[in-house]
Design a protein around this motif. Structure first.
Motif, PDB file in Angstrom:
ATOM      1  N   ALA A 170      48.856  48.895  48.361  1.00 25.83           N
ATOM      2  CA  ALA A 170      49.282  50.259  48.663  1.00 25.83           C
ATOM      3  C   ALA A 170      48.431  51.277  47.906  1.00 25.83           C
ATOM      4  CB  ALA A 170      50.755  50.436  48.318  1.00 25.83           C
ATOM      5  N   ALA A 171      48.119  50.982  46.656  1.00 26.71           N
ATOM      6  CA  ALA A 171      47.295  51.903  45.868  1.00 26.71           C
ATOM      7  C   ALA A 171      45.876  51.986  46.419  1.00 26.71           C
ATOM      8  CB  ALA A 171      47.280  51.461  44.406  1.00 26.71           C
ATOM      9  N   LEU A 172      45.303  50.844  46.810  1.00 24.59           N
ATOM     10  CA  LEU A 172      43.955  50.846  47.377  1.00 24.59           C
ATOM     11  C   LEU A 172      43.896  51.595  48.705  1.00 24.59           C
ATOM     12  CD1 LEU A 172      42.862  47.150  46.659  1.00 24.59           C
ATOM     13  CD2 LEU A 172      42.010  49.218  45.522  1.00 24.59           C
ATOM     14  N   ALA A 173      44.989  51.547  49.461  1.00 20.40           N
ATOM     15  CA  ALA A 173      45.020  52.224  50.757  1.00 20.40           C
ATOM     16  C   ALA A 173      45.324  53.712  50.643  1.00 20.40           C
ATOM     17  CB  ALA A 173      46.068  51.561  51.653  1.00 20.40           C
ATOM     18  N   ASN A 174      45.700  54.158  49.458  1.00 23.57           N
ATOM     19  CA  ASN A 174      46.062  55.558  49.246  1.00 23.57           C
ATOM     20  C   ASN A 174      44.806  56.362  48.905  1.00 23.57           C
ATOM     21  OD1 ASN A 174      47.191  58.003  48.603  1.00 23.57           O
ATOM     22  ND2 ASN A 174      48.617  57.210  47.076  1.00 23.57           N
ATOM     23  N   SER A 175      44.399  57.224  49.794  1.00 19.82           N
ATOM     24  CA  SER A 175      43.171  58.012  49.582  1.00 19.82           C
ATOM     25  C   SER A 175      43.317  58.999  48.425  1.00 19.82           C
ATOM     26  CB  SER A 175      42.806  58.764  50.863  1.00 19.82           C
ATOM     27  OG  SER A 175      43.844  59.656  51.247  1.00 19.82           O
ATOM     28  N   ARG A 176      44.550  59.244  47.986  1.00 17.13           N
ATOM     29  CA  ARG A 176      44.774  60.175  46.881  1.00 17.13           C
ATOM     30  C   ARG A 176      44.628  59.487  45.522  1.00 17.13           C
ATOM     31  NH1 ARG A 176      49.866  61.362  46.722  1.00 17.13           N
ATOM     32  NH2 ARG A 176      49.596  63.269  45.525  1.00 17.13           N
ATOM     33  N   ARG A 177      44.481  58.193  45.523  1.00 16.44           N
ATOM     34  CA  ARG A 177      44.323  57.442  44.284  1.00 16.44           C
ATOM     35  C   ARG A 177      42.856  57.372  43.861  1.00 16.44           C
ATOM     36  NH1 ARG A 177      48.269  55.882  40.508  1.00 16.44           N
ATOM     37  NH2 ARG A 177      50.069  54.958  41.592  1.00 16.44           N
ATOM     38  N   THR A 178      42.616  57.486  42.572  1.00 16.53           N
ATOM     39  CA  THR A 178      41.303  57.213  41.988  1.00 16.53           C
ATOM     40  C   THR A 178      41.387  55.883  41.251  1.00 16.53           C
ATOM     41  OG1 THR A 178      40.792  59.569  41.721  1.00 16.53           O
ATOM     42  CG2 THR A 178      39.523  57.997  40.389  1.00 16.53           C
ATOM     43  N   ILE A 179      40.606  54.903  41.705  1.00 16.53           N
ATOM     44  CA  ILE A 179      40.632  53.566  41.128  1.00 16.53           C
ATOM     45  C   ILE A 179      39.485  53.430  40.136  1.00 16.53           C
ATOM     46  CG2 ILE A 179      40.694  51.100  41.602  1.00 16.53           C
ATOM     47  CD1 ILE A 179      42.966  52.699  42.903  1.00 16.53           C
ATOM     48  N   HIS A 180      39.794  53.029  38.911  1.00 21.05           N
ATOM     49  CA  HIS A 180      38.777  52.899  37.868  1.00 21.05           C
ATOM     50  C   HIS A 180      38.260  51.464  37.725  1.00 21.05           C
ATOM     51  CE1 HIS A 180      39.415  57.001  36.622  1.00 21.05           C
ATOM     52  NE2 HIS A 180      40.691  56.783  36.324  1.00 21.05           N
ATOM     53  N   ASP A 181      39.144  50.490  37.795  1.00 22.86           N
ATOM     54  CA  ASP A 181      38.760  49.096  37.585  1.00 22.86           C
ATOM     55  C   ASP A 181      39.576  48.191  38.493  1.00 22.86           C
ATOM     56  OD1 ASP A 181      36.889  49.112  35.138  1.00 22.86           O
ATOM     57  OD2 ASP A 181      38.621  50.203  34.369  1.00 22.86           O
ATOM     58  N   ILE A 182      38.966  47.082  38.896  1.00 22.03           N
ATOM     59  CA  ILE A 182      39.650  46.053  39.666  1.00 22.03           C
ATOM     60  C   ILE A 182      39.329  44.710  39.039  1.00 22.03           C
ATOM     61  CG2 ILE A 182      39.922  44.923  41.917  1.00 22.03           C
ATOM     62  CD1 ILE A 182      38.861  47.485  43.208  1.00 22.03           C
ATOM     63  N   ILE A 183      40.355  43.937  38.704  1.00 25.25           N
ATOM     64  CA  ILE A 183      40.147  42.573  38.243  1.00 25.25           C
ATOM     65  C   ILE A 183      41.013  41.660  39.100  1.00 25.25           C
ATOM     66  CG2 ILE A 183      39.502  43.160  35.879  1.00 25.25           C
ATOM     67  CD1 ILE A 183      42.315  42.600  35.008  1.00 25.25           C
ATOM     68  N   ALA A 184      40.441  40.538  39.517  1.00 25.46           N
ATOM     69  CA  ALA A 184      41.166  39.663  40.445  1.00 25.46           C
ATOM     70  C   ALA A 184      40.593  38.264  40.409  1.00 25.46           C
ATOM     71  CB  ALA A 184      41.082  40.222  41.871  1.00 25.46           C
ATOM     72  N   PRO A 238      38.439  49.591  49.776  1.00 24.84           N
ATOM     73  CA  PRO A 238      37.766  50.756  50.360  1.00 24.84           C
ATOM     74  C   PRO A 238      36.351  50.885  49.818  1.00 24.84           C
ATOM     75  CG  PRO A 238      39.317  51.434  48.666  1.00 24.84           C
ATOM     76  CD  PRO A 238      39.522  49.962  48.852  1.00 24.84           C
ATOM     77  N   GLU A 239      35.499  51.613  50.539  1.00 22.75           N
ATOM     78  CA  GLU A 239      34.103  51.763  50.125  1.00 22.75           C
ATOM     79  C   GLU A 239      33.984  52.449  48.774  1.00 22.75           C
ATOM     80  OE1 GLU A 239      31.882  53.722  53.119  1.00 22.75           O
ATOM     81  OE2 GLU A 239      32.099  52.104  54.605  1.00 22.75           O
ATOM     82  N   SER A 240      34.941  53.309  48.454  1.00 17.91           N
ATOM     83  CA  SER A 240      34.879  54.051  47.197  1.00 17.91           C
ATOM     84  C   SER A 240      35.342  53.244  45.998  1.00 17.91           C
ATOM     85  CB  SER A 240      35.755  55.308  47.305  1.00 17.91           C
ATOM     86  OG  SER A 240      37.102  54.955  47.598  1.00 17.91           O
ATOM     87  N   ALA A 241      35.869  52.045  46.220  1.00 23.82           N
ATOM     88  CA  ALA A 241      36.407  51.237  45.131  1.00 23.82           C
ATOM     89  C   ALA A 241      35.289  50.715  44.235  1.00 23.82           C
ATOM     90  CB  ALA A 241      37.215  50.070  45.687  1.00 23.82           C
ATOM     91  N   PRO A 242      35.531  50.598  42.939  1.00 24.75           N
ATOM     92  CA  PRO A 242      34.516  50.013  42.042  1.00 24.75           C
ATOM     93  C   PRO A 242      34.359  48.524  42.309  1.00 24.75           C
ATOM     94  CG  PRO A 242      36.587  50.345  40.878  1.00 24.75           C
ATOM     95  CD  PRO A 242      36.764  50.981  42.228  1.00 24.75           C
ATOM     96  N   ALA A 243      33.250  47.981  41.879  1.00 23.19           N
ATOM     97  CA  ALA A 243      33.007  46.551  42.066  1.00 23.19           C
ATOM     98  C   ALA A 243      34.047  45.746  41.283  1.00 23.19           C
ATOM     99  CB  ALA A 243      31.608  46.192  41.595  1.00 23.19           C
ATOM    100  N   PRO A 244      34.710  44.808  41.934  1.00 24.37           N
ATOM    101  CA  PRO A 244      35.743  44.030  41.237  1.00 24.37           C
ATOM    102  C   PRO A 244      35.148  43.047  40.241  1.00 24.37           C
ATOM    103  CG  PRO A 244      35.425  43.198  43.461  1.00 24.37           C
ATOM    104  CD  PRO A 244      34.579  44.431  43.353  1.00 24.37           C
ATOM    105  N   LYS A 245      35.897  42.739  39.210  1.00 21.25           N
ATOM    106  CA  LYS A 245      35.509  41.724  38.243  1.00 21.25           C
ATOM    107  C   LYS A 245      36.325  40.473  38.526  1.00 21.25           C
ATOM    108  CE  LYS A 245      35.206  40.672  33.322  1.00 21.25           C
ATOM    109  NZ  LYS A 245      35.418  41.182  31.937  1.00 21.25           N
ATOM    110  N   ILE A 246      35.650  39.368  38.772  1.00 15.11           N
ATOM    111  CA  ILE A 246      36.326  38.103  39.073  1.00 15.11           C
ATOM    112  C   ILE A 246      36.715  37.418  37.769  1.00 15.11           C
ATOM    113  CG2 ILE A 246      36.192  35.917  40.297  1.00 15.11           C
ATOM    114  CD1 ILE A 246      36.014  38.408  42.073  1.00 15.11           C
ATOM    115  N   VAL A 247      37.977  37.046  37.646  1.00 19.30           N
ATOM    116  CA  VAL A 247      38.476  36.408  36.435  1.00 19.30           C
ATOM    117  C   VAL A 247      39.304  35.181  36.800  1.00 19.30           C
ATOM    118  CG1 VAL A 247      38.512  38.569  35.130  1.00 19.30           C
ATOM    119  CG2 VAL A 247      40.557  37.836  36.387  1.00 19.30           C
ATOM    120  N   GLN A 248      39.574  34.368  35.812  1.00 19.88           N
ATOM    121  CA  GLN A 248      40.465  33.235  35.980  1.00 19.88           C
ATOM    122  C   GLN A 248      41.921  33.703  35.851  1.00 19.88           C
ATOM    123  OE1 GLN A 248      39.530  30.059  36.831  1.00 19.88           O
ATOM    124  NE2 GLN A 248      37.511  31.034  37.062  1.00 19.88           N
ATOM    125  N   PRO A 249      42.863  33.001  36.477  1.00 18.02           N
ATOM    126  CA  PRO A 249      44.271  33.409  36.385  1.00 18.02           C
ATOM    127  C   PRO A 249      44.771  33.547  34.955  1.00 18.02           C
ATOM    128  CG  PRO A 249      44.000  31.738  38.084  1.00 18.02           C
ATOM    129  CD  PRO A 249      42.684  31.841  37.387  1.00 18.02           C
TER     130      PRO A 249
END
Length: 315
Positions: free
Chosen positions: A90-104, A115-126
Motif C-alpha cells: 500500500a505504501a509503495l502504491a501511494n504516490s504521496r509517499r516518499t520511500i527512502h530505503d527498501i530491504i527484502a 514504482p520507478e521512483s523507488a530506491p534500489a532494494p537491498k537483498i537480505v536474509q530473513p
C-alpha cells in the motif's frame, strides 16, 4: 449554547438512517507500545526492550512529532519503518509517499511491484529482518517519510451528511491504533484524530496491523483534544463519548443520523475530565456480564470502537 440545546437542534436536523455494511474488526493483542527503528541504510539491531507482541523497537530519532498546527494539520515527525506485505504494498502504491530505503528477501521482493521512483532494494536474509522487526515482517520492510493530511476542521467541512470522525483520547497502543485504522476504512470514517504527544508512530506495528489503511485514512494530530471537539461542535457535529457509567445506550445515542464524532478513551482511565465534559453526550455499550471475577468488565478499546462505528453507520 448548552450541550442539551445543541443535541436537540442536532436531532431536529437529522435525516433518516441509511443502510450500511458491517465488518468485524480484528482484535489486536495488547502491547506496551513501540516506536519504529531508525537507521541510515539497513536497520541495525535495536537495543530497546522487547514488547509483549514479540517485536523489537527503538526510539524514533527524527524531529519531534506534533509540529503541525493545533487544529490538526501537519504530520508526525521523522521517517519510519513499515513492514508486512500488505502495509508495504500500500505504501509503495501511494504516490504521496516518499520511500527512502527498501530491504527484502529474494522471495518477498518477487511479490512486489516497485514504482520507478523507488530506491534500489537491498537483498537480505530473513534473519536480518527477524533481528530488527521480529517475526511478522513477511520478508520486506521499507523506510518511508510520514504522510501529511489536511486540518481536521477542513475535513469536517467537506460536504456530505452521516459523516463519522473517530477521536482517540490518550490511546497509545500501536496494535489498537492499527486495528482502529482498519475499522475506519471499513466503516467510511472521514478521519482519525489523536493527540500529538500521546499518539504512537504510524509506522511499525500500527502500519502492519492496519494492513495498508494508514495510506488512505487521514490521521490528524492535535495538541488539545477538548478544544478540537469544541471546534467540531461549532461545525454542527454531535460529539459522543464512550463511558461505562452512563445510562444512555450507544444505539439510542447514535440513532438520529447526522454527522457524528465518537470519542474513545484509554482502557482503564477512560476519557479525561475535560474531554468528558466537552462531549454533547456520553453513551455506553450494554454488556450482559457482571463485575465479578471471571467475567468481562470491559471491552478491548478496538473492539468497542468497532461496535461504536457500526452503530454510527447504522443509525
Amino acid at each position: 449554547m448548552s450541550n442539551e440545546t445543541r443535541k436537540g437542534r442536532f436531532q431536529r436536523k437529522s435525516r433518516p438512517n441509511r443502510q450500511s455494511t458491517a465488518e468485524n474488526g480484528e482484535r489486536p493483542r495488547k502491547s506496551a507500545g513501540m516506536r519504529a527503528p531508525v537507521s541510515v541504510s539497513a536497520p541495525r539491531s535495536p537495543k530497546s526492550k522487547e514488547n509483549s507482541g514479540g517485536q523489537r523497537d527503538r526510539k524514533n530519532r527524527g524531529p519531534r512529532r506534533g509540529s503541525g498546527s493545533s487544529s490538526g494539520g501537519g504530520r508526525e515527525g521523522g521517517a519510519g519503518w513499515i513492514w508486512g506485505t500488505h502495509a508495504v504494498r500500500a505504501a509503495l502504491a501511494n504516490s504521496r509517499r516518499t520511500i527512502h530505503d527498501i530491504i527484502a528477501t529474494d522471495t518477498a521482493l518477487a511479490r512486489l511491484d516497485l514504482p520507478e521512483s523507488a530506491p534500489a532494494p537491498k537483498i537480505v536474509q530473513p534473519a536480518v529482518l527477524d533481528r530488527d522487526f521480529g517475526h511478522g515482517h513477511q520478508g520486506v520492510a521499507i523506510k518511508a517519510a510520514p504522510l501529511e493530511w489536511p486540518d481536521i476542521s477542513d475535513i469536517a467541512a467537506e460536504p456530505g451528511e452521516n459523516g463519522i470522525i473517530l477521536v482517540l483520547d490518550q490511546i497509545t497502543d500501536p496494535h489498537n491504533v492499527g486495528a482502529m485504522l482498519r475499522l475506519c476504512s471499513a466503516f467510511g470514517v472521514r478521519a482519525l484524530v489523536m493527540q500529538t504527544r500521546k499518539a504512537p508512530p504510524l509506522s511499525g506495528a500500527a502500519a502492519k496491523v492496519a494492513v495498508g489503511c494508514v495510506e488512505t485514512i487521514p490521521v490528524c494530530l492535535v495538541t488539545n483534544i477538548a478544544n478540537i471537539l469544541q471546534d467540531l461542535q461549532k461545525q454542527n457535529w454531535l460529539v459522543t463519548g464512550l463511558a461505562g457509567e452512563t445510562d444512555l445506550s450507544l444505539s439510542k445515542a447514535l440513532a438520529n443520523g447526522g454527522n457524528h464524532v465518537i470519542v474513545m478513551g484509554a482502557e482503564g482511565p477512560g476519557l479525561r475530565t475535560r474531554v468528558r465534559g466537552t462531549c454533547d453526550q456520553l453513551a455506553k455499550i450494554p454488556m450482559l456480564s457482571s463485575d465479578v471475577a471471571g467475567e468481562a468488565e470491559s471491552l478491548n478499546v478496538a473492539t468497542a470502537a468497532g461496535i461504536a462505528l457500526y452503530e454510527a453507520r447504522r443509525g
